[in-house]
Write an enzyme that holds these catalytic residues in place. Structure first.
Site, PDB file in Angstrom:
ATOM      1  N   CYS A 187       0.831  -1.203   0.000  1.00 40.21           N
ATOM      2  CA  CYS A 187       0.000   0.000   0.000  1.00 40.21           C
ATOM      3  C   CYS A 187       0.862   1.248   0.000  1.00 40.21           C
ATOM      4  O   CYS A 187       2.058   1.200   0.263  1.00 40.21           O
ATOM      5  CB  CYS A 187      -0.876   0.062   1.247  1.00 40.21           C
ATOM      6  SG  CYS A 187      -2.012  -1.314   1.407  1.00 40.21           S
ATOM      7  N   GLY A 243      -0.081   0.499  -5.107  1.00 39.09           N
ATOM      8  CA  GLY A 243      -1.372  -0.173  -4.993  1.00 39.09           C
ATOM      9  C   GLY A 243      -2.361   0.366  -5.999  1.00 39.09           C
ATOM     10  O   GLY A 243      -2.522   1.580  -6.097  1.00 39.09           O
ATOM     11  N   TYR A 268      12.496  -3.852  -5.791  1.00 45.54           N
ATOM     12  CA  TYR A 268      11.364  -3.833  -6.711  1.00 45.54           C
ATOM     13  C   TYR A 268      10.322  -2.761  -6.416  1.00 45.54           C
ATOM     14  O   TYR A 268       9.825  -2.107  -7.325  1.00 45.54           O
ATOM     15  CB  TYR A 268      10.673  -5.196  -6.688  1.00 45.54           C
ATOM     16  CG  TYR A 268       9.336  -5.221  -7.397  1.00 45.54           C
ATOM     17  CD1 TYR A 268       9.270  -5.303  -8.784  1.00 45.54           C
ATOM     18  CD2 TYR A 268       8.135  -5.125  -6.679  1.00 45.54           C
ATOM     19  CE1 TYR A 268       8.039  -5.301  -9.436  1.00 45.54           C
ATOM     20  CE2 TYR A 268       6.909  -5.123  -7.338  1.00 45.54           C
ATOM     21  CZ  TYR A 268       6.873  -5.215  -8.716  1.00 45.54           C
ATOM     22  OH  TYR A 268       5.662  -5.202  -9.356  1.00 45.54           O
TER      23      TYR A 268
HETATM   24  P1  AMP Z   1       7.155 -14.397 -11.937  1.00 46.00           P
HETATM   25  O1  AMP Z   1       6.586 -14.633 -13.284  1.00 46.00           O
HETATM   26  O2  AMP Z   1       6.171 -14.868 -10.883  1.00 46.00           O
HETATM   27  O3  AMP Z   1       8.511 -14.993 -11.753  1.00 46.00           O
HETATM   28  O4  AMP Z   1       7.267 -12.840 -11.717  1.00 46.00           O
HETATM   29  C1  AMP Z   1       8.454 -12.136 -11.898  1.00 46.00           C
HETATM   30  C2  AMP Z   1       8.165 -10.704 -12.193  1.00 46.00           C
HETATM   31  O5  AMP Z   1       7.328 -10.145 -11.189  1.00 46.00           O
HETATM   32  C3  AMP Z   1       9.417  -9.861 -12.241  1.00 46.00           C
HETATM   33  O6  AMP Z   1       9.420  -9.182 -13.486  1.00 46.00           O
HETATM   34  C4  AMP Z   1       9.298  -8.878 -11.093  1.00 46.00           C
HETATM   35  O7  AMP Z   1       9.655  -7.559 -11.482  1.00 46.00           O
HETATM   36  C5  AMP Z   1       7.836  -8.902 -10.735  1.00 46.00           C
HETATM   37  N1  AMP Z   1       7.592  -8.866  -9.285  1.00 46.00           N
HETATM   38  C6  AMP Z   1       8.410  -9.194  -8.290  1.00 46.00           C
HETATM   39  N2  AMP Z   1       7.809  -9.049  -7.082  1.00 46.00           N
HETATM   40  C7  AMP Z   1       6.556  -8.635  -7.329  1.00 46.00           C
HETATM   41  C8  AMP Z   1       5.433  -8.300  -6.510  1.00 46.00           C
HETATM   42  N3  AMP Z   1       5.497  -8.374  -5.177  1.00 46.00           N
HETATM   43  N4  AMP Z   1       4.291  -7.885  -7.111  1.00 46.00           N
HETATM   44  C9  AMP Z   1       4.225  -7.830  -8.454  1.00 46.00           C
HETATM   45  N5  AMP Z   1       5.239  -8.123  -9.284  1.00 46.00           N
HETATM   46  C10 AMP Z   1       6.397  -8.527  -8.742  1.00 46.00           C
END
Ligand code: AMP
Length: 467
Positions: A10, A36, A250
């Protein structure tokens, strides 16, 4: 025991002493939109009454001039909410407004409480009726139930009972209160504009309204801002500081300065440069998975003396839903967001940087896209953080441990899964060497070292979960 939802990314924003308080809150939330996107709300005070407006959706879509006019007064707090699909209902959107013996109050909370379930059960046994499934509502009930002295003592008593992460704003008719949990998990900064005090999750919100950054709200600090000015107390203590390292990796915006004036972009560039030192490879071009991978890719390229370019283009205007044509289009889901620039990639050995791998599905699609759509000859994936092995219980939205690919797969297995030529992550040691005072950071998602323990039954569940 009920398992309360633990997805609470948030953004919060508050202002005291400005004739356009709700307009500033609107702008502040606009700058914090990345924290968010599910819903947003603003609560203002004109000194006598609190006025609340909240909705599902993006800040700019929710608030019109007309709606903001209905939020009069010189004090306001605002909140951007992120949540997973199951719980995205209006009643969970903040600020939460409640009336109790000492008058109305509204709260806006960033972070996640790890003992909200236990407290809620206790309170419900005593007859409390909860309106939402949000853990933040527990704080409101605890304040209302407290029988100690004045309002501030009640807030302190309430916050001493909760455990976890909270960067919290409380609005009353005549004052604004800001508190940060004693571990300092989520960021919270204090600024000033036109003589008014401003509190924001990140400094990018201060920049937009022309406010000057003064300092961070310190871990364990409670600030009272009212007609007597600003008063600071330090009523909450913890055995250590544990600011969230993933804010750097991130979550926060690169233009923000968080956790004692450290610029997020600068940190990410350093992560990239360190990654280049640790695991360089012969390549023709460095590209990033936009947007969060860009600073690290620039740092990597600088360190390795390789050219950097925008090999993947992101569409920034994607809403929550889009209509997929009946005829199946290959990789439609990722293509709608990202598209490779073939002219740059064709026949090249491409080194692609992302900030993290969570489930691994995005990386897999990207590697495929770079080869098939982009024509890359080789694809080398570099990740500017260590393998994500542990879920976050303090406010970053992560899936369960089982779903985190690095919790059960080696780097080589991950390489095979995402079909890259090589894969390498930033080492934990490399990361800690870059982050000053790294002992003050929570790195649980990378090393399973959870600084805030989980109570009672919850702890047993977490331990099961951790195995
Ligand atoms: P995945 O396909 O699940 O491995 O997602 C990896 C991607 O999600 C990367 O490009 C990250 O930049 C992004 N990412 C990492 N942490 C988060 C998060 N908490 N919420 C949304 N996206 C994320």
């Amino acid at each position: 025991m009920k398992f309360h939802e633990i997805h609470e990314e948030c953004g919060v924003f508050g202002v005291y002493g400005h004739s356009e308080a709700s307009n500033l809150a609107y702008l502040g939330l606009y700058a914090l939109q990345h924290r968010g996107q599910e819903g947003a709300g603003i609560c203002s005070s004109d000194g006598r009454h609190l006025h609340l407006d909240k909705s599902m959706g993006l800040v700019a879509d929710i608030f019109s001039e007309k709606r903001l006019k209905k939020l009069p007064g010189h004090i306001a707090i605002g909140h951007n909410r992120y949540s997973t699909a199951g719980s995205s209902v209006l009643k969970n959107v903040q600020p939460i407004l409640a009336n109790f013996a000492l008058g109305p109050l509204a709260i806006a909370h960033n972070g996640n409480l790890v003992n909200a379930g236990e407290i809620r059960e206790e309170l419900e046994k005593e007859g409390a009726i909860f309106q939402s499934t949000s853990d933040s509502e527990v704080i409101v009930h605890l304040i209302a139930h407290s029988k100690t002295g004045d309002f501030y003592e009640r807030v302190i008593e309430a916050l001493r009972q909760v455990s976890g992460a909270f960067s919290l704003l409380i609005l009353r008719e005549k004052e604004l209160i800001a508190v940060r949990d004693p571990y300092g998990v989520r960021p919270l900064s204090l600024g000033q504009v036109d003589g008014a005090y401003v509190i924001a999750s990140e400094t990018c919100a201060l920049d937009l309204i022309g406010a000057t950054y003064i300092r961070d709200v310190e871990p364990g600090e409670l600030l009272i801002i009212n007609e007597n000015g600003l008063k600071s107390m330090k009523p909450l203590i913890a055995p250590r500081q544990a600011s969230c390292i993933f804010e750097f990796i991130y979550f926060s915006r690169p233009d923000s300065y968080i956790f004692g004036e450290k610029n997020v972009n600068e940190m990410r560039k350093k992560f990239g440069a360190q990654l280049a030192k640790e695991s360089g490879v012969e390549a023709d071009l460095v590209i990033a998975v936009p947007d969060s991978g860009v600073p690290a890719a620039i740092g990597f390229a600088e360190e390795s003396k390789l050219p950097f370019d925008f090999g993947l283009i992101r569409n920034h205007y994607i809403g929550r839903t889009f209509i997929e044509p009946k005829q199946n289009i290959r990789h439609f889901g990722v293509k709608i967001k990202l598209n490779p620039v073939r002219q740059l990639l064709e026949g090249k050995r491409v080194l692609v940087i992302d900030d993290s791998i969570v489930r691994g599905t995005t990386s897999k699609k990207i590697v495929k896209m770079l080869r098939e759509g982009g024509g890359a000859k080789e694809v080398h994936m570099r990740i500017s953080s260590p393998p994500t092995i542990g879920p976050c219980f303090y406010g970053i939205d992560t899936p369960t441990r089982q779903e985190l690919i690095a919790s059960s797969h080696s780097v080589e297995e991950i390489r095979k899964f995402i079909t890259a030529d090589t894969v390498a992550y930033l080492s934990l040691e490399g990361l800690k060497n870059i982050v000053p005072e790294s002992h003050n950071f929570c790195t649980a998602c990378f090393d399973d070292n959870y600084p805030i323990s989980f109570p009672g039954e919850r702890l047993a569940q977490m331990e099961l979960f951790l195995k």
